[in-house]
Write a protein that holds these residues in place. Structure first.
Motif, PDB file in Angstrom:
ATOM      1  N   ASN A  42       2.312   3.786  -5.145  1.00 32.02           N
ATOM      2  CA  ASN A  42       1.974   3.140  -3.874  1.00 32.02           C
ATOM      3  C   ASN A  42       1.538   4.124  -2.789  1.00 32.02           C
ATOM      4  O   ASN A  42       1.137   3.709  -1.703  1.00 32.02           O
TER       5      ASN A  42
ATOM      6  N   HIS B 180       8.021  -3.007 -13.510  1.00 30.67           N
ATOM      7  CA  HIS B 180       8.737  -3.751 -12.473  1.00 30.67           C
ATOM      8  C   HIS B 180       7.995  -5.029 -12.095  1.00 30.67           C
ATOM      9  O   HIS B 180       6.771  -5.115 -12.239  1.00 30.67           O
TER      10      HIS B 180
ATOM     11  N   ARG C 209      -1.112   5.642  -2.662  1.00 30.07           N
ATOM     12  CA  ARG C 209      -2.533   5.458  -2.378  1.00 30.07           C
ATOM     13  C   ARG C 209      -2.793   4.622  -1.126  1.00 30.07           C
ATOM     14  O   ARG C 209      -3.866   4.703  -0.542  1.00 30.07           O
TER      15      ARG C 209
ATOM     16  N   GLY D 141       2.450  -9.598 -10.039  1.00 35.69           N
ATOM     17  CA  GLY D 141       1.772  -8.469 -10.657  1.00 35.69           C
ATOM     18  C   GLY D 141       2.815  -7.760 -11.501  1.00 35.69           C
ATOM     19  O   GLY D 141       3.938  -8.250 -11.677  1.00 35.69           O
ATOM     20  N   ILE D 142       2.474  -6.608 -12.023  1.00 34.79           N
ATOM     21  CA  ILE D 142       3.454  -5.809 -12.777  1.00 34.79           C
ATOM     22  C   ILE D 142       3.249  -4.342 -12.419  1.00 34.79           C
ATOM     23  O   ILE D 142       2.100  -3.879 -12.301  1.00 34.79           O
TER      24      ILE D 142
ATOM     25  N   ALA E 274       7.985  -7.812  -8.695  1.00 34.44           N
ATOM     26  CA  ALA E 274       8.355  -7.697  -7.277  1.00 34.44           C
ATOM     27  C   ALA E 274       8.738  -6.222  -7.095  1.00 34.44           C
ATOM     28  O   ALA E 274       7.987  -5.332  -7.497  1.00 34.44           O
ATOM     29  N   PHE E 275       9.928  -5.924  -6.539  1.00 30.87           N
ATOM     30  CA  PHE E 275      10.360  -4.518  -6.501  1.00 30.87           C
ATOM     31  C   PHE E 275      11.619  -4.349  -7.356  1.00 30.87           C
ATOM     32  O   PHE E 275      12.461  -3.515  -7.072  1.00 30.87           O
TER      33      PHE E 275
ATOM     34  N   ASP F 176       8.483  -9.809  -1.684  1.00 30.63           N
ATOM     35  CA  ASP F 176       9.155  -8.575  -1.258  1.00 30.63           C
ATOM     36  C   ASP F 176       8.534  -7.994   0.007  1.00 30.63           C
ATOM     37  O   ASP F 176       7.479  -8.448   0.470  1.00 30.63           O
TER      38      ASP F 176
ATOM     39  N   LYS G 236      -1.710  -0.334 -16.884  1.00 33.03           N
ATOM     40  CA  LYS G 236      -0.693  -1.369 -17.103  1.00 33.03           C
ATOM     41  C   LYS G 236      -0.451  -1.644 -18.583  1.00 33.03           C
ATOM     42  O   LYS G 236       0.407  -2.473 -18.918  1.00 33.03           O
TER      43      LYS G 236
ATOM     44  N   SER H 241      -2.825  -5.036  -5.587  1.00 36.06           N
ATOM     45  CA  SER H 241      -4.252  -5.308  -5.789  1.00 36.06           C
ATOM     46  C   SER H 241      -4.476  -6.448  -6.788  1.00 36.06           C
ATOM     47  O   SER H 241      -5.477  -7.152  -6.706  1.00 36.06           O
ATOM     48  N   SER H 242      -3.522  -6.671  -7.697  1.00 38.34           N
ATOM     49  CA  SER H 242      -3.745  -7.647  -8.777  1.00 38.34           C
ATOM     50  C   SER H 242      -4.045  -9.066  -8.282  1.00 38.34           C
ATOM     51  O   SER H 242      -4.953  -9.707  -8.813  1.00 38.34           O
TER      52      SER H 242
END
Ligand code: GLP
Length: 241
Positions: A165, A138, A167, A132-133, A140-141, A67, A202, A38-39
């Motif tokens: 994730n 993390h 959601r 994002g974070i 990416a993954f 990713d 975050k 979403s970021s």
């Protein structure tokens, strides 16, 4: 590491999109590193707007995404390929053959990872990478672990990431357990990195990334060692700094 604090996600979107815009205006054949989650969505919305009003032209741009979930094809609504079509590529003019997302359905994931890193190198490397974070630090993954992974590789997702994730899926059982992700080495090769973080979930990860030790237990902390990183955070995400 440059940290900039904004009032909300929309203001961050304008600031982060401005970095991409400046890059593409200065170098029309730029190589952009893109992220899901979403970021970056407000950033992508601004890029679409600026393409539609004639400010930006992406016709010479090449993109590489960070990713993809293993097992999800391009037409799966939760695949990152699909996400990118829905949230960015449908609204701008990057040529289809210049768009790259790691293939989550490749039979040989190790081979796909090597090939992906070779394609990035052949394109001249990434000019600007957005990140994002994750709540667990993390990027990416690249999940918390004992050593920084170098190239694009297969990852087992942690329970924290599966929970975060869920959601997007009908249930936790449907969240893929594995992904293919650019490594920390691949990300650190980008010439410029911008990281977007919003919301109080975050805050701890942002604190550990900026103020904590450089450790693979908080993968984002490695960004302290990169010469050109800007963190765009809202007040909630920056609350512990
Ligand atoms: C996923 C992605 C990451 C992303 C993270 C945070 O796990 N692989 O690239 O940064 O989610 O997502 P969000 O921005 O929705 O909080």
């Amino acid at each position: 590491m440059n940290v900039k604090i904004y009032k909300d996600a929309n203001a961050i979107g304008i600031a982060a999109a401005s970095i991409f815009a400046g890059q593409v205006i200065a170098k029309p054949d730029s190589v952009l590193g893109l992220a899901t989650g979403s970021s970056p969505i407000p950033t992508y919305s601004r890029l679409i707007e600026w393409y539609k009003n004639g400010t930006l032209d992406f016709s010479k741009v090449t993109t590489f995404n960070l990713d993809e979930y293993i097992g999800l094809g391009h037409d799966h609504p939760q695949s990152y390929y699909y996400f990118m079509q829905e949230n960015l590529f449908h609204g701008i003019n990057v040529p289809a053959d210049k768009i790259h997302v790691p293939c989550g359905t490749a039979e040989d994931i190790d081979g796909e990872g090597k090939h992906y890193d070779e394609m990035i190198a052949q394109a001249g490397g990434i000019d600007v990478q957005i990140l994002g974070i994750g709540n667990n630090g993390h990027i990416a993954f690249n999940e918390p672990c004992d050593e920084f992974p170098m190239g694009t590789h297969k990852v087992a997702l942690t329970q924290s990431t599966i929970d975060a994730n869920t959601r997007f899926f009908e249930s936790s059982d449907e969240v893929p357990r594995y992904a293919i992700s650019m490594g920390i080495g691949s990300i650190m090769k980008a010439r410029q990195i911008i990281l977007v973080a919003t919301g109080s979930a975050k805050a701890q990860a942002v604190h550990d990334m900026v103020k904590g030790p450089v450790t693979p237990q908080c993968p984002a902390s490695v960004l302290q060692l990169h010469p050109n990183v800007t963190i765009f955070a809202d007040e909630a995400a920056a609350a512990l700094l």
